[in-house]
Design an enzyme around this catalytic site. Structure first.
Site, PDB file in Angstrom:
ATOM      1  N   GLY A 117       0.806  -1.226   0.000  1.00 49.01           N
ATOM      2  CA  GLY A 117       0.000   0.000   0.000  1.00 49.01           C
ATOM      3  C   GLY A 117       0.834   1.269   0.000  1.00 49.01           C
ATOM      4  O   GLY A 117       2.065   1.241   0.070  1.00 49.01           O
ATOM      5  N   GLY A 119       2.453   3.720   1.631  1.00 44.04           N
ATOM      6  CA  GLY A 119       2.936   3.980   2.984  1.00 44.04           C
ATOM      7  C   GLY A 119       3.392   5.416   3.171  1.00 44.04           C
ATOM      8  O   GLY A 119       3.490   5.909   4.290  1.00 44.04           O
ATOM      9  N   ARG A 210       3.505  14.161  -7.275  1.00 41.64           N
ATOM     10  CA  ARG A 210       3.610  13.484  -8.562  1.00 41.64           C
ATOM     11  C   ARG A 210       2.226  13.362  -9.180  1.00 41.64           C
ATOM     12  O   ARG A 210       1.216  13.370  -8.484  1.00 41.64           O
ATOM     13  CB  ARG A 210       4.342  12.162  -8.431  1.00 41.64           C
ATOM     14  CG  ARG A 210       3.739  11.215  -7.448  1.00 41.64           C
ATOM     15  CD  ARG A 210       4.618   9.974  -7.346  1.00 41.64           C
ATOM     16  NE  ARG A 210       4.040   9.031  -6.419  1.00 41.64           N
ATOM     17  CZ  ARG A 210       4.593   7.881  -6.096  1.00 41.64           C
ATOM     18  NH1 ARG A 210       5.761   7.542  -6.607  1.00 41.64           N
ATOM     19  NH2 ARG A 210       4.016   7.053  -5.266  1.00 41.64           N
ATOM     20  N   ASP A 287       4.754  -4.002  -7.098  1.00 40.42           N
ATOM     21  CA  ASP A 287       4.049  -2.829  -6.549  1.00 40.42           C
ATOM     22  C   ASP A 287       4.574  -1.546  -7.190  1.00 40.42           C
ATOM     23  O   ASP A 287       3.973  -0.485  -7.012  1.00 40.42           O
ATOM     24  CB  ASP A 287       4.192  -2.757  -5.025  1.00 40.42           C
ATOM     25  CG  ASP A 287       5.647  -2.778  -4.569  1.00 40.42           C
ATOM     26  OD1 ASP A 287       6.363  -3.729  -4.922  1.00 40.42           O
ATOM     27  OD2 ASP A 287       6.076  -1.837  -3.881  1.00 40.42           O
ATOM     28  N   ASP A 297       7.643   5.294  -9.287  1.00 34.71           N
ATOM     29  CA  ASP A 297       8.400   5.041  -8.058  1.00 34.71           C
ATOM     30  C   ASP A 297       9.904   5.166  -8.284  1.00 34.71           C
ATOM     31  O   ASP A 297      10.642   4.182  -8.319  1.00 34.71           O
ATOM     32  CB  ASP A 297       8.045   3.678  -7.443  1.00 34.71           C
ATOM     33  CG  ASP A 297       6.856   3.808  -6.514  1.00 34.71           C
ATOM     34  OD1 ASP A 297       6.276   4.911  -6.450  1.00 34.71           O
ATOM     35  OD2 ASP A 297       6.506   2.825  -5.842  1.00 34.71           O
TER      36      ASP A 297
HETATM   37  P1  AMP Z   1       9.290   1.216  -2.291  1.00 32.26           P
HETATM   38  O1  AMP Z   1      10.486   0.339  -2.168  1.00 32.26           O
HETATM   39  O2  AMP Z   1       9.575   2.683  -2.249  1.00 32.26           O
HETATM   40  O3  AMP Z   1       8.413   0.850  -3.450  1.00 32.26           O
HETATM   41  O4  AMP Z   1       8.418   0.967  -0.982  1.00 32.26           O
HETATM   42  C1  AMP Z   1       7.906  -0.292  -0.606  1.00 32.26           C
HETATM   43  C2  AMP Z   1       6.821  -0.125   0.431  1.00 32.26           C
HETATM   44  O5  AMP Z   1       7.320   0.570   1.577  1.00 32.26           O
HETATM   45  C3  AMP Z   1       5.603   0.680  -0.042  1.00 32.26           C
HETATM   46  O6  AMP Z   1       4.457   0.157   0.573  1.00 32.26           O
HETATM   47  C4  AMP Z   1       5.926   2.055   0.474  1.00 32.26           C
HETATM   48  O7  AMP Z   1       4.780   2.839   0.616  1.00 32.26           O
HETATM   49  C5  AMP Z   1       6.566   1.745   1.816  1.00 32.26           C
HETATM   50  N1  AMP Z   1       7.457   2.820   2.276  1.00 32.26           N
HETATM   51  C6  AMP Z   1       8.644   3.175   1.739  1.00 32.26           C
HETATM   52  N2  AMP Z   1       9.193   4.209   2.421  1.00 32.26           N
HETATM   53  C7  AMP Z   1       8.319   4.525   3.405  1.00 32.26           C
HETATM   54  C8  AMP Z   1       8.303   5.509   4.442  1.00 32.26           C
HETATM   55  N3  AMP Z   1       9.295   6.378   4.630  1.00 32.26           N
HETATM   56  N4  AMP Z   1       7.220   5.520   5.255  1.00 32.26           N
HETATM   57  C9  AMP Z   1       6.217   4.668   5.097  1.00 32.26           C
HETATM   58  N5  AMP Z   1       6.181   3.712   4.165  1.00 32.26           N
HETATM   59  C10 AMP Z   1       7.215   3.633   3.314  1.00 32.26           C
HETATM   60 MG    MG Z   2       6.780   1.576  -4.239  1.00 25.68          MG
END
Ligand code: AMP
Ligand code: MG
Length: 535
Positions: A117, A119, A210, A287, A297
């Site tokens: 989701g 985050g 974005r 994702d 992303d």
């Molecule tokens: P990503 O590797 O950026 O695609 O992130 C993978 C998951 O971690 C996704 O669900 C993001 O929303 C969550 N996420 C990454 N960084 C953060 C953050 N600083 N705070 C909360 N959720 C995060």
């Molecule tokens: Mg992501």
């Protein structure tokens, strides 16, 4: 459905002149979470959760995209207003906005990871502009959501600058991508362990807004599939086709098949675009795969300096290097396989899904050939030309040669009298240059002979090559220099670099310093060569 009022403290509403007719279709038409607020939880039977941005200390606009501001109807006075910084820093809402975080799962590094989701992303609203384009405005780094797990929902300035610049650069390079409207400093600090070595330190925080017609990802379909919620899966498929693929007609399985086929061909176009310009996404988890075939992303991505198909910028992936440059087309195919699996309950027979995956492979192969032709300045590439390109790739890798500079320089080759001089500046290692001189000269002779045999005007070849081989890409070290300046308080270089990247295929006299080889100091510097996952 009408979303419930979030239980978090409300945000002030401010007047903000824009050109979007907000209709918030995603939240109005799809099942949402009855609970508001950011309490971390598993969210079942819902595709989104209502959640508000968490206010920041002192929002300040650092940079914006002129094209996106125009598309969304923000004039200069609005861009400069405190209301704009307040809304795009997460401190206020404009009338009609209905903030939410999306609920999706995903395969991370080849393994099912369950619910992930948004985050740290919060959509403010979506709607159409005067041109009929649909745009969704999404803040990245605006605070916690139900999907933040143990993290803070924030983003640091360095990663926000990188996303802001690179997503706009990708658009101007002609590669499908999400866009960026704004980059806002929050005035708060965010603690990050940049090197994952047990030394967390405060860094300035920032928020990118974005923008895309849709932020639906493969993982949006995978999560209801994994939970056996076929009704929710079907609702999302029907919605996605109706909103984001309105040109597709028909119904039921044949419509779904057409749609999946188009997702596959769009994904092929995206991968082929990455390979043409030397972009390495770095985290091709499902994702992070857009249903529209947009690059999405921007995290530990990188740009190829010296040509190396085995390179990945992502330290988290250093072991298996699953997301290395040269594997991206096949990883995209694997990801489409996961999407096909998620969609399988809607099909009586898997043949249409297999046909979509096959369409990915054939479309990618055709686009790869088109890239080869364009990068070499040919009208079409035959099998011998493909081999010529493969031979060149081998030499570029062995010779540690800059991909961008080599192809751009090759356009200037005088084919009646070929000389390596035109690409001399692309070599990183004089020893390798000298050691491979003969091989490179032999290749140039073969290439020049191929061009001469084609009998086309030299100007036409040059024009093709200059349209396919950018002069300016947001090299990792260029982004890092901008980050270093911004961290010291000088934000002008952000917009300066963006200005150059708006015309990546033009020679820009006076801007030569943005099209140089990666300097030696940047070879192994953090941020210039290797980056970690989410920051
Ligand atoms: P990503 O590797 O950026 O695609 O992130 C993978 C998951 O971690 C996704 O669900 C993001 O929303 C969550 N996420 C990454 N960084 C953060 C953050 N600083 N705070 C909360 N959720 C995060
Ligand atoms: Mg992501």
């Amino acid at each position: 459905m009408t979303p419930p009022a979030p239980s978090d403290a409300g945000l002030p509403q401010v007047a903000l002149a824009h050109g979007l007719r907000l209709d918030n279709q995603f939240v109005r038409e799809l099942l949402g979470d009855p609970e508001g607020g950011s309490r971390r939880r598993q969210v079942e039977a819902a595709l989104w959760s209502p959640v508000l941005p968490t206010p920041v200390a002192a929002p300040r606009l650092l940079a914006h995209s002129a094209e996106m501001a125009a598309a969304l109807g923000f004039d200069d006075a609005t861009l400069a207003s405190p209301e704009f910084a307040a809304v795009f820093g997460g401190n206020a809402l404009a009338p009609g906005m209905m903030p939410y975080a999306g609920n999706y799962g995903g395969h991370q590094f080849g393994h099912w990871a369950g619910q992930l989701g948004d985050g740290r992303a919060i959509t403010l609203g979506e709607g159409t502009n005067a041109a009929g384009e649909r745009w969704e405005l999404q803040l990245k780094g605006a605070g916690p959501t139900p999907y933040s797990r143990t993290a803070d929902g924030r983003a640091v300035l360095r990663s926000s600058i990188r996303e802001f610049l690179c997503s706009e650069a990708m658009h101007h390079l002609g590669v499908p991508t999400t866009r960026a409207l704004s980059l806002v400093a929050t005035g708060d600090s965010v603690v990050r362990d940049m090197f994952y070595d047990g030394h967390p330190a405060p860094e300035p925080g920032a928020i990118v807004c974005r923008v895309a017609p849709s932020f639906i990802r493969f993982g949006h379909f995978e999560l209801p599939y994994a939970r056996g919620d076929v009704a929710l899966l079907r609702q999302l498929v029907e919605f996605t086709i109706a909103r984001d693929f309105p040109h597709l007609t028909g119904a039921g399985e044949s419509l779904y098949a057409d749609w999946f086929g188009e997702v596959c061909t769009r994904t092929a176009a995206m991968s082929a675009g990455w390979m043409r310009v030397g972009f390495v996404h770095g985290v091709m988890n499902t994702d992070n795969m857009s249903i529209l075939g947009l690059t999405i992303d921007y995290g530990p991505y990188g740009w190829i300096d010296d040509y190396d198909p085995d390179w990945t910028p992502n330290t988290t992936d250093a072991q298996g290097r699953r997301y290395r440059f040269g594997w991206q087309p096949r990883i995209a195919h694997w990801n489409l396989g996961r999407l096909a699996q998620a969609l399988s309950p809607l099909f009586g027979d898997v043949a249409p899904l297999q046909a979509g995956l096959d369409a990915y492979a054939s479309t990618y192969a055709a686009l790869d050939r088109r890239n080869i032709a364009a990068k070499l300045g040919l009208a079409d590439a035959d099998d011998a030309d493909v081999q010529l390109m493969q031979r060149l790739h081998g030499l570029l890798q062995a010779g540690e040669v800059d991909m961008t500079l080599f192809f751009r320089g090759l356009a200037d080759l005088d084919t009646p009298m070929p000389s390596l001089d035109v690409v001399d500046g692309a070599f990183y290692d004089a020893g390798k240059h000298d050691a491979l001189l003969r091989e490179f000269e032999a290749w140039l002779q073969a290439y020049a002979a191929r061009i001469e045999a084609g009998g086309e005007p030299a100007a036409l070849r040059r024009q093709r090559m200059r349209a396919a081989n950018p002069r300016y890409v947001p090299r990792n070290y260029l982004a890092q220099q901008v980050i270093d300046a911004a961290t010291q308080g000088d934000v002008a270089p952000i917009s300066e670099l963006l200005e150059v990247l708006r015309r990546p295929y033009d020679d820009q006299p006076g801007n030569e310093r943005f099209s140089e080889r990666r300097p030696e100091w940047a070879r192994a510097k953090a941020g210039c060569s290797m980056l970690s996952c989410s920051s």
